[in-house]
Design an enzyme around this catalytic site. Structure first.
Site, PDB file in Angstrom:
ATOM      1  N   MET A   1       0.846  -1.200   0.000  1.00 29.42           N
ATOM      2  CA  MET A   1       0.000   0.000   0.000  1.00 29.42           C
ATOM      3  C   MET A   1       0.882   1.251   0.000  1.00 29.42           C
ATOM      4  SD  MET A   1      -3.403  -0.976   2.090  1.00 29.42           S
ATOM      5  CE  MET A   1      -2.780  -0.702   3.725  1.00 29.42           C
TER       6      MET A   1
ATOM      7  N   ALA B   1       4.067   3.921   0.911  1.00 30.27           N
ATOM      8  CA  ALA B   1       4.785   4.387   2.117  1.00 30.27           C
ATOM      9  C   ALA B   1       5.868   3.356   2.441  1.00 30.27           C
ATOM     10  CB  ALA B   1       3.837   4.594   3.300  1.00 30.27           C
TER      11      ALA B   1
ATOM     12  N   HIS C   1       9.509  -3.504   2.954  1.00 26.82           N
ATOM     13  CA  HIS C   1       9.052  -3.717   1.573  1.00 26.82           C
ATOM     14  C   HIS C   1      10.243  -3.996   0.650  1.00 26.82           C
ATOM     15  CE1 HIS C   1       5.780  -0.967   3.191  1.00 26.82           C
ATOM     16  NE2 HIS C   1       5.082  -2.010   2.788  1.00 26.82           N
TER      17      HIS C   1
ATOM     18  N   GLU D   1       6.104 -11.365   7.115  1.00 25.28           N
ATOM     19  CA  GLU D   1       5.546 -12.102   8.260  1.00 25.28           C
ATOM     20  C   GLU D   1       5.027 -11.162   9.337  1.00 25.28           C
ATOM     21  OE1 GLU D   1       8.567 -14.753   9.657  1.00 25.28           O
ATOM     22  OE2 GLU D   1       8.036 -16.296   8.194  1.00 25.28           O
ATOM     23  N   LYS D   2       5.330  -9.871   9.219  1.00 21.51           N
ATOM     24  CA  LYS D   2       4.826  -8.946  10.241  1.00 21.51           C
ATOM     25  C   LYS D   2       3.303  -8.999  10.287  1.00 21.51           C
ATOM     26  CE  LYS D   2       4.167  -4.396  11.630  1.00 21.51           C
ATOM     27  NZ  LYS D   2       2.897  -4.133  10.993  1.00 21.51           N
ATOM     28  N   ASP D   3       2.661  -9.048   9.120  1.00 16.93           N
ATOM     29  CA  ASP D   3       1.204  -9.217   9.057  1.00 16.93           C
ATOM     30  C   ASP D   3       0.942 -10.720   8.986  1.00 16.93           C
ATOM     31  OD1 ASP D   3       0.296  -6.398   8.886  1.00 16.93           O
ATOM     32  OD2 ASP D   3       1.583  -6.411   7.118  1.00 16.93           O
TER      33      ASP D   3
ATOM     34  N   GLN E   1      -2.549 -12.056   8.044  1.00 16.30           N
ATOM     35  CA  GLN E   1      -2.772 -11.792   6.614  1.00 16.30           C
ATOM     36  C   GLN E   1      -2.045 -12.826   5.752  1.00 16.30           C
ATOM     37  OE1 GLN E   1      -2.610  -7.803   4.568  1.00 16.30           O
ATOM     38  NE2 GLN E   1      -0.521  -8.395   4.152  1.00 16.30           N
TER      39      GLN E   1
ATOM     40  N   SER F   1       7.097  -0.574  10.043  1.00 14.99           N
ATOM     41  CA  SER F   1       5.702  -0.464   9.623  1.00 14.99           C
ATOM     42  C   SER F   1       5.486   0.939   9.078  1.00 14.99           C
ATOM     43  CB  SER F   1       4.781  -0.689  10.826  1.00 14.99           C
ATOM     44  OG  SER F   1       3.486  -0.213  10.541  1.00 14.99           O
TER      45      SER F   1
ATOM     46  N   ARG G   1       3.009   2.591   9.535  1.00 13.66           N
ATOM     47  CA  ARG G   1       2.289   3.349  10.576  1.00 13.66           C
ATOM     48  C   ARG G   1       3.217   3.840  11.682  1.00 13.66           C
ATOM     49  NH1 ARG G   1      -2.146  -0.550   9.216  1.00 13.66           N
ATOM     50  NH2 ARG G   1      -3.890   0.705   8.469  1.00 13.66           N
TER      51      ARG G   1
HETATM   52  O1  PAF Z   1      -0.053  -5.671   3.581  1.00  8.67           O
HETATM   53  C1  PAF Z   1      -0.492  -4.773   2.843  1.00  8.67           C
HETATM   54  O2  PAF Z   1       0.183  -3.760   2.581  1.00  8.67           O
HETATM   55  C2  PAF Z   1      -1.888  -4.920   2.261  1.00  8.67           C
HETATM   56  O3  PAF Z   1      -2.754  -5.530   3.155  1.00  8.67           O
HETATM   57  C3  PAF Z   1      -1.893  -5.643   0.893  1.00  8.67           C
HETATM   58  C4  PAF Z   1      -1.415  -7.073   1.021  1.00  8.67           C
HETATM   59  C5  PAF Z   1      -1.021  -4.892  -0.090  1.00  8.67           C
HETATM   60  C6  PAF Z   1      -3.325  -5.668   0.342  1.00  8.67           C
HETATM   61  O4  PAF Z   1      -3.836  -4.392   0.150  1.00  8.67           O
END
Ligand code: PAF
Length: 288
Positions: free
Chosen positions: A39, A41, A46, A157-159, A162, A194, A196
């Protein structure tokens, strides 16, 4: 637009048609594709996903889309940090080759009647606290996968919940993509990176570290299989509140795959937490 003109080029594409053309150019050259959904930022976490793709020989393709359907009405969709030019610069430096930065209309043209729901592993942890969140994530990730048709897709793995949701979705729907989970990238002192984190004041930044320290402590404590996960987690929740966190949404030890809470550790497990510090919601987890 030619996607493979120069080894250091970053092709910026905004439409699904251009994305597919750019991917096809690399496929014609015999290359495999690694999708990094984000997303924006962007931070070193990343960048590590892009590096993960490069290390496996994939052409990295990053998507940047702040997906409105995964934010609740009281969540930070409009405030979510956006820095497209900065992100493009970071992706160029990281040797990403294609960035897909679609508009909302390109991602969701016209009326959308189809969503993807993963049951069971969304019943706990963030699921009930963020109604609709994982449906938004599963739907947008399905769309991104089908748009880019990569060989592999890379997630941090932080999320952790998800990541498990996406792995399960791909398995249950027999989607022909490999999902690669990559280790959480941390600041020198241990705070998980993060997008955030930039909401944190200087004081909160110091307090935030308490979450990582408690995760380490609980992971070490319950590893022997004899200590009660509930007791260790309750002590950690108290420590978080004493350390300045306003609300501890959960602090628990779960089975690494099913995400079901554990009373004792008997196999692969994860200690996982979500808590609020001022206006910032932090999540983190560690393998036990
Ligand atoms: O982890 C994220 O940044 C988002 O949840 C993702 C996987 C890009 C889906 O919008």
């Amino acid at each position: 637009m030619t996607a493979s003109a120069n080894a250091n080029d970053l092709a910026i594409v905004r439409t699904v048609a251009d994305l597919r053309r750019a991917v096809a150019d690399f496929r014609k050259a015999g290359r495999t594709i690694g999708l990094v959904p984000t997303m924006g930022a962007l931070h070193e976490g990343h960048v590590s996903l892009v590096k993960g793709a490069l290390d496996r020989g994939d052409v990295p393709v990053t998507s940047i889309f702040v997906n409105p359907t995964q934010f609740g009405p009281k969540e930070d969709f409009s405030a979510y940090p956006r820095d497209e030019q900065g992100d493009f610069d970071k992706l160029r430096d990281a040797q990403c080759r294609i960035v897909f930065a679609p508009s909302k209309d390109e991602m969701y043209p016209g009326e959308q009647l189809t969503t993807v729901t993963v049951a069971g592993i969304t019943d706990g942890l963030c699921g009930p606290l963020r109604p609709g969140h994982f449906q938004g994530v599963a739907t947008v990730v399905s769309k991104l996968l089908l748009m880019a048709m990569p060989d592999r897709a890379y997630f941090g793995e932080k999320d952790y919940q998800q990541l498990q949701v996406i792995k399960r979705m791909v398995r249950d729907l027999a989607m022909p993509f490999e999902i690669v989970g990559m280790p959480t990238v941390r600041e020198k002192d241990g705070l998980a990176m993060s997008s955030r984190n930039r909401y944190l004041s200087a004081e909160e930044r110091t307090q935030a570290l308490c979450m990582y320290r408690q995760l380490v402590k609980v992971a070490d404590t319950v590893r022997d299989g004899r200590t009660s996960c509930a007791e260790a987690s309750a002590a950690a929740s108290r420590a978080l509140r004493d350390g300045g966190f306003d609300i501890v949404e959960y602090f628990t030890v779960v089975d690494a795959e099913s995400l079901k809470p554990l009373e004792r550790v008997t196999g692969p497990a994860r200690v996982i937490a979500a808590a609020r510090l001022g206006r910032t919601r932090l999540i983190d987890n560690l393998a036990v």
